[in-house]
Design a protein around this motif. Structure first.
Motif, short mmCIF file in Angstrom:
data_model
loop_
_atom_site.label_atom_id
_atom_site.label_comp_id
_atom_site.label_asym_id
_atom_site.label_seq_id
_atom_site.Cartn_x
_atom_site.Cartn_y
_atom_site.Cartn_z
N GLU A 152 40.17 45.29 37.97
CA GLU A 152 39.77 45.65 36.62
C GLU A 152 40.97 46.09 35.80
O GLU A 152 41.12 45.71 34.62
CB GLU A 152 38.72 46.76 36.65
CG GLU A 152 38.22 47.18 35.29
CD GLU A 152 37.10 48.20 35.36
OE1 GLU A 152 36.64 48.64 34.29
OE2 GLU A 152 36.69 48.56 36.49
N VAL A 153 41.85 46.88 36.40
CA VAL A 153 43.06 47.33 35.71
C VAL A 153 43.97 46.14 35.40
O VAL A 153 44.49 46.00 34.29
CB VAL A 153 43.81 48.37 36.57
CG1 VAL A 153 45.15 48.74 35.91
CG2 VAL A 153 42.96 49.60 36.77
N ALA A 182 41.61 43.17 45.29
CA ALA A 182 40.48 42.53 45.95
C ALA A 182 39.64 41.79 44.91
O ALA A 182 39.32 42.35 43.86
CB ALA A 182 39.62 43.57 46.67
N VAL A 183 39.30 40.53 45.20
CA VAL A 183 38.48 39.72 44.32
C VAL A 183 37.26 39.25 45.10
O VAL A 183 37.39 38.44 46.03
CB VAL A 183 39.26 38.52 43.76
CG1 VAL A 183 38.37 37.66 42.87
CG2 VAL A 183 40.49 38.99 43.00
N GLY A 237 36.23 32.52 34.76
CA GLY A 237 36.54 33.46 33.69
C GLY A 237 37.92 33.24 33.12
O GLY A 237 38.13 33.32 31.90
N LEU A 238 38.89 32.93 33.99
CA LEU A 238 40.25 32.67 33.52
C LEU A 238 40.30 31.40 32.68
O LEU A 238 41.06 31.32 31.70
CB LEU A 238 41.21 32.57 34.71
CG LEU A 238 41.46 33.87 35.47
CD1 LEU A 238 42.34 33.61 36.69
CD2 LEU A 238 42.12 34.91 34.57
N ALA A 239 39.50 30.40 33.05
CA ALA A 239 39.44 29.17 32.25
C ALA A 239 38.89 29.47 30.86
O ALA A 239 39.38 28.95 29.85
CB ALA A 239 38.58 28.13 32.96
N VAL A 240 37.87 30.32 30.79
CA VAL A 240 37.32 30.71 29.50
C VAL A 240 38.35 31.50 28.71
O VAL A 240 38.42 31.38 27.47
CB VAL A 240 36.02 31.53 29.69
CG1 VAL A 240 35.50 32.05 28.35
CG2 VAL A 240 34.95 30.69 30.37
N VAL A 241 39.16 32.28 29.39
CA VAL A 241 40.24 33.02 28.72
C VAL A 241 41.17 32.06 27.98
O VAL A 241 41.52 32.28 26.81
CB VAL A 241 41.05 33.84 29.75
CG1 VAL A 241 42.37 34.31 29.13
CG2 VAL A 241 40.25 35.05 30.21
N PHE A 301 33.42 40.63 32.23
CA PHE A 301 32.98 39.65 33.22
C PHE A 301 33.93 39.59 34.41
O PHE A 301 33.50 39.57 35.57
CB PHE A 301 32.87 38.27 32.57
CG PHE A 301 32.54 37.17 33.55
CD1 PHE A 301 31.23 36.98 33.97
CD2 PHE A 301 33.53 36.34 34.04
CE1 PHE A 301 30.91 35.98 34.87
CE2 PHE A 301 33.22 35.33 34.95
CZ PHE A 301 31.91 35.15 35.36
N LEU A 302 35.25 39.56 34.14
CA LEU A 302 36.23 39.49 35.23
C LEU A 302 36.17 40.73 36.10
O LEU A 302 36.29 40.63 37.34
CB LEU A 302 37.63 39.31 34.65
CG LEU A 302 37.94 37.96 34.01
CD1 LEU A 302 39.32 37.98 33.37
CD2 LEU A 302 37.86 36.84 35.04
#
Length: 265
Positions: free
Chosen positions: A63-64, A139-140, A149-153, A217-218
């Motif tokens: 998150e950070v 950790a993911v 989510g990164l693609a949407v970014v 979301f991420l």
């Protein structure tokens, strides 16, 4: 039959134009000092401050990291993607872009994508290197949804950069507006500073920023708390950015053509 034969050619030309514009902008980004500052150094500084202030647990580190990366991406978007048309005007190539055979809108979004991809890549490299240096494991829980989510970014930052580029084209003071827009979003964007700690009368501001919803979301995907609503809202905001950018671009170009002022404001 004729339309059926020409339509694939038109689509192929449009795709070629879009990605050629993206590659051209990526090449022009090399060595850009604003990119190095906002996408290279800024994530390092923010991440070190965040980690040293309160070292997060592995399940909360994502998150950070996401907040830091998206904050840096906003700075990169303002100064690089947002300045695409301003640079075209400075270099004297805006008129050629607008009066070319292919759609100038495709060129704008292609260049915005190129600048965004270069910025995202620089931020990823800078962030990963910093994480290795400070020894912070991340950790993911859901890698697939995190990648989505990164693609949407990338798509959202491209649309947002195109919108900013159109707005900066309408004024002589684009550099001043770039600086004026960057830091308020750092504070009010709901990224590094949680929305809950903002004054009540300012809590509506982060709702308008797609990066804030993507961050939510991420953070959820990394921590195992999947929620579709933030991603859907981010996609809708992205679509809104794109539509407004397209309309603003066409309007500003038409006005410039009427005045004969494509190469100056």
């Amino acid at each position: 039959m004729r339309d059926l034969l020409t339509s694939p050619d038109r689509l192929q030309n449009a795709v070629w134009t879009f990605f050629t514009a993206a590659r051209t902008e990526q090449r022009s980004m090399r060595g850009n000092p604003l990119l190095l500052v906002n996408a290279g150094f800024l994530p390092v500084v923010l991440l070190v401050i965040a980690v040293e202030t309160k070292r997060p647990a592995p399940d909360g580190a994502a998150e950070v990291v996401a907040s830091v990366m998206l904050t840096a991406l906003w700075g990169s978007t303002v100064w690089t993607s947002g300045g695409v048309l301003r640079r075209e005007r400075t270099y004297g190539t805006l008129a050629r872009c607008v009066c070319g055979v292919e759609s100038p809108t495709l060129v704008l979004f292609g260049k915005s994508l190129g600048a965004t991809l270069y910025g995202v890549g620089t931020i990823l490299v800078s962030t990963i290197g910093t994480l290795l240096l400070v020894g912070l494991p991340v950790a993911v829980a859901h890698p697939f949804w995190t990648a989505l989510g990164l693609a949407v970014v990338v798509v959202s930052a491209t649309a947002l950069g195109a919108l900013l580029s159109c707005l900066f084209l309408l004024t002589r003071n684009g550099l001043i507006w770039s600086g004026a827009l960057m830091y308020p979003v750092f504070v009010l964007g709901g990224l590094l500073i949680p929305q809950d700690v903002l004054p009540t009368w300012l809590r509506w501001v982060p709702q308008l920023l797609s990066l804030r919803w993507i961050n939510e979301f991420l953070a959820g995907a990394a921590g195992g708390r999947l929620a579709a609503a933030p991603l859907v809202i981010a996609v809708l905001l992205t679509a809104g950015y794109g539509v407004i950018a397209w309309r603003t671009y066409r309007w500003s170009i038409n006005k410039a053509l009427e005045r004969g002022s494509l190469d100056y404001t």
